[in-house]
Design a protein around this motif. Sequence first.
Motif, mmCIF file in Angstrom:
data_model
loop_
_atom_site.group_PDB
_atom_site.id
_atom_site.type_symbol
_atom_site.label_atom_id
_atom_site.label_comp_id
_atom_site.label_asym_id
_atom_site.label_seq_id
_atom_site.Cartn_x
_atom_site.Cartn_y
_atom_site.Cartn_z
ATOM 1 N N LEU A 129 -24.288 65.516 20.730
ATOM 2 C CA LEU A 129 -25.566 64.897 20.391
ATOM 3 C C LEU A 129 -25.433 63.454 19.923
ATOM 4 N N ARG A 130 -24.210 62.994 19.691
ATOM 5 C CA ARG A 130 -24.025 61.578 19.347
ATOM 6 C C ARG A 130 -24.396 60.678 20.519
ATOM 7 N N ARG A 131 -24.429 61.238 21.719
ATOM 8 C CA ARG A 131 -24.771 60.462 22.908
ATOM 9 C C ARG A 131 -26.280 60.257 23.064
ATOM 10 N N ASP A 191 -34.950 58.882 26.603
ATOM 11 C CA ASP A 191 -34.227 58.601 27.852
ATOM 12 C C ASP A 191 -32.813 59.163 27.811
ATOM 13 N N THR A 192 -32.098 58.897 26.725
ATOM 14 C CA THR A 192 -30.728 59.402 26.641
ATOM 15 C C THR A 192 -30.719 60.923 26.488
ATOM 16 N N PHE A 193 -31.725 61.483 25.836
ATOM 17 C CA PHE A 193 -31.847 62.947 25.731
ATOM 18 C C PHE A 193 -31.851 63.560 27.132
ATOM 19 N N HIS A 194 -32.735 63.068 27.977
ATOM 20 C CA HIS A 194 -32.850 63.640 29.319
ATOM 21 C C HIS A 194 -31.629 63.322 30.176
ATOM 22 N N ASN A 195 -31.030 62.158 29.999
ATOM 23 C CA ASN A 195 -29.789 61.835 30.717
ATOM 24 C C ASN A 195 -28.688 62.831 30.376
ATOM 25 N N VAL A 196 -28.488 63.066 29.093
ATOM 26 C CA VAL A 196 -27.402 63.935 28.630
ATOM 27 C C VAL A 196 -27.626 65.370 29.094
ATOM 28 N N PHE A 197 -28.843 65.874 28.960
ATOM 29 C CA PHE A 197 -29.086 67.262 29.378
ATOM 30 C C PHE A 197 -29.028 67.411 30.888
ATOM 31 N N ALA A 198 -29.538 66.444 31.625
ATOM 32 C CA ALA A 198 -29.463 66.505 33.086
ATOM 33 C C ALA A 198 -28.005 66.516 33.539
ATOM 34 N N GLU A 199 -27.183 65.706 32.899
ATOM 35 C CA GLU A 199 -25.753 65.669 33.233
ATOM 36 C C GLU A 199 -25.050 66.955 32.813
ATOM 37 N N SER A 200 -25.320 67.431 31.613
ATOM 38 C CA SER A 200 -24.635 68.610 31.075
ATOM 39 C C SER A 200 -24.949 69.881 31.852
ATOM 40 N N ASP A 207 -23.304 69.938 19.224
ATOM 41 C CA ASP A 207 -22.282 69.290 18.405
ATOM 42 C C ASP A 207 -22.870 68.099 17.659
ATOM 43 N N HIS A 208 -22.513 67.965 16.386
ATOM 44 C CA HIS A 208 -22.958 66.862 15.531
ATOM 45 C C HIS A 208 -24.470 66.929 15.276
ATOM 46 N N VAL A 209 -24.956 68.143 15.057
ATOM 47 C CA VAL A 209 -26.406 68.353 14.944
ATOM 48 C C VAL A 209 -26.991 67.788 13.649
#
Length: 110
Positions: A8-10, A15-24, A68-70
Amino acid sequence: MTLVSVDLRRISDWDTFHNVFAESFGFPDYYGRNMDAWIDCMTYLDDPSAAMTEVYAKPGGVLTLQLDHVKDFARRCPEQYAAIVECASFVNWRRIETGDEPVLALSFFM
């Protein structure tokens, strides 16, 4: 058990929320980048034929989302943190309402 860890540090905004989940999770290219679309993708975590993710729970199983890092994330991005908790709950409620088993578990430590 299928486990997906998200750092979650990313995440610093929507925008970054959706980027990270789409990638993950390997959301499809047409992923709508909003929480309704997130719910739609996560609802089908046990159905590879739906092609909503590239990561799947085993048939009859549950996917565990390790956040992670919630603690820092909840402080920095309270809207996004609340959205994960609320929308993950909704994914399971939606499935139960249609006669399916829950498919998503959250794991984190505050």
